[in-house]
Enzyme design. Structure first.
Site: not given
Ligand code: CTP
Length: 397
Positions: A209, A277, A287, A304, A323, A337, A341
């Site tokens: 990303n 995610d 490959k 997560d 974040f 969120k 979390k």
């Molecule tokens: N985060 C994490 N591990 C993951 C996904 C997210 O530690 N597998 C943490 C990020 O570092 C951030 C927070 O969770 O601090 C939220 O990330 P965000 O991408 O906004 O949320 P998601 O959990 O991916 O939820 P969504 O995609 O549904 O918005």
């Protein structure tokens, strides 16, 4: 702040402003500081070692390869026995040698061998100061955590007018006091995640990303500046390692989680990484070849990391900060969120197309805690980091 009993190693560079060092030593001695001086060869053309020795009431160190100096006081001990190293005047040459990591005289060797805080007060001709080489050296030294005081603007000894004067002694003393002030997060430990994760598909392809790691790295640096012992777990980024931070480089979310768990227990944890995610359900060891039907990828969810650490059964950090990257209903989504979390605070930012947040230098944050949402103005990511760390200091006080 009292300077009583503090130990300063003053490195005098060879510039016309070296005479101001004599006044500086006097004022520091008045305040109860122990001052030991190292003079470069050029410095001794401007001030005599006898003057420096008389005012500091100590020997002046000038030679790297002096049998008596090295046996009485090696360059390592010179640094070890100081609370702060002050370079005044810091000439263009001395700054260049510091930036390049040279060790070709006693002054530069001490500066390379030290782990103590360093404060420099540049002084030189205005053209030398403005030269791209000096400005690049200034930026390098600042990025390494060196405090730079001045130069001031005004009449220069060379007859020109502009920026290049050594700051006056009272201002130098004030900067020395600040540099020696206790650091509010000393004794605290912190964990920060930063950057993207890379999830492999096959040996050459991956899912990534746009995260640059700028925000997470800035937070790690700000926590370290405040005195915390920081572990930064970072995905692949172009950001340099912040000064004074232990950096663990990883690629996948699974590796990031393992590195975070290893860093526990900590007092503060900030999760700024953009963790994928999902990962490819199976990673091809060969490959994937084209021809025939395009492949279909199936995904498996990643752990997560924030939620895992925030809900840790035995080692939950005292303050867990996440974040939230949102593109709509930013505060509402981030509030939900935070609860989902189990973290204490969420810094919600709008990453919608056109906001320039991902990969950019600025962020528009809403800080969400148990009391509600607080809107911050649009700030540079380094300012977001400073503001967050100020809030962390207040919360832990
Ligand atoms: N985060 C994490 N591990 C993951 C996904 C997210 O530690 N597998 C943490 C990020 O570092 C951030 C927070 O969770 O601090 C939220 O990330 P965000 O991408 O906004 O949320 P998601 O959990 O991916 O939820 P969504 O995609 O549904 O918005």
């Amino acid at each position: 702040m009292s300077l009583q009993g503090r130990r300063i190693l003053l490195i005098v560079g060879g510039g016309i402003a070296a005479y101001k060092c004599l006044e500086l030593i006097r004022r520091l001695r008045d305040r109860g500081c122990a001052v030991r001086t190292v003079a470069t060869k050029a410095a001794t053309e401007f001030v005599t070692p006898l003057s420096l020795a008389s005012l500091s009431e100590d020997k002046v160190y000038t030679e790297l390869f002096s049998l008596t100096d090295e046996s009485e006081m090696g360059h390592i001990r010179l640094s070890r026995e100081a609370d702060l190293i002050v370079v005044a005047p810091a000439t263009a040459d001395l700054m260049a040698r510091m930036a390049a990591g040279m060790a070709n005289d006693l002054a530069s060797t001490v500066l390379l061998a030290t782990d103590k805080p360093v404060l420099i007060a540049p002084s030189m001709n205005v053209q030398m100061w403005q030269h791209a080489a000096t400005q690049a050296n200034r930026a390098t030294l600042a990025a390494r955590g060196i405090t730079i005081v001045g130069p001031a603007a005004g009449d220069l000894a060379c007859g020109e007018v502009g920026s290049g004067r050594l700051v006056e002694v009272p201002e130098l003393i004030q900067a020395i006091e600040t540099a020696l002030s206790p650091r509010p997060l000393a004794g605290r430990t912190a964990l920060v995640t930063s950057g993207p994760t890379w999830e492999p598909i096959d040996p050459v392809r991956l899912i990534a990303n746009r995260s640059s790691g700028k925000q997470g790295h800035a937070i790690a640096a700000a926590l370290a500046r405040a005195g915390a012992a920081v572990t930064l777990v970072s995905g692949p980024t172009a950001e340099p390692d912040p000064v004074g931070v232990t950096v663990q480089r990883i690629e996948t979310a699974a590796e990031m989680l393992a590195a975070c768990q290893q860093a526990l227990p900590v007092d503060i944890a900030v999760f700024a990484a953009a963790v994928a995610d999902w990962r490819a359900d199976t990673v091809s060891t060969q490959k994937l070849k084209k021809g025939g039907e395009p492949p279909t990828l199936t995904f498996a969810p990643n752990p997560d990391i924030l939620a895992t650490i925030a809900q840790h059964p035995t080692s939950r950090p005292r303050l867990v900060i996440g974040f939230a990257a949102e593109t709509e209903a930013v505060v509402e989504q981030a509030t939900a969120k935070r609860l989902r979390k189990g973290c204490d605070w969420i810094l919600a930012n709008d990453v919608g197309l056109g906001t320039g947040t991902f990969g950019g230098d600025a962020n528009t944050i809403h800080l969400i805690d148990a009391d509600g949402a607080e809107a911050w103005p649009r700030l540079a990511k380094v300012e977001v980091a400073t503001r967050l760390v100020d809030r962390i200091i207040a919360a832990l006080a």
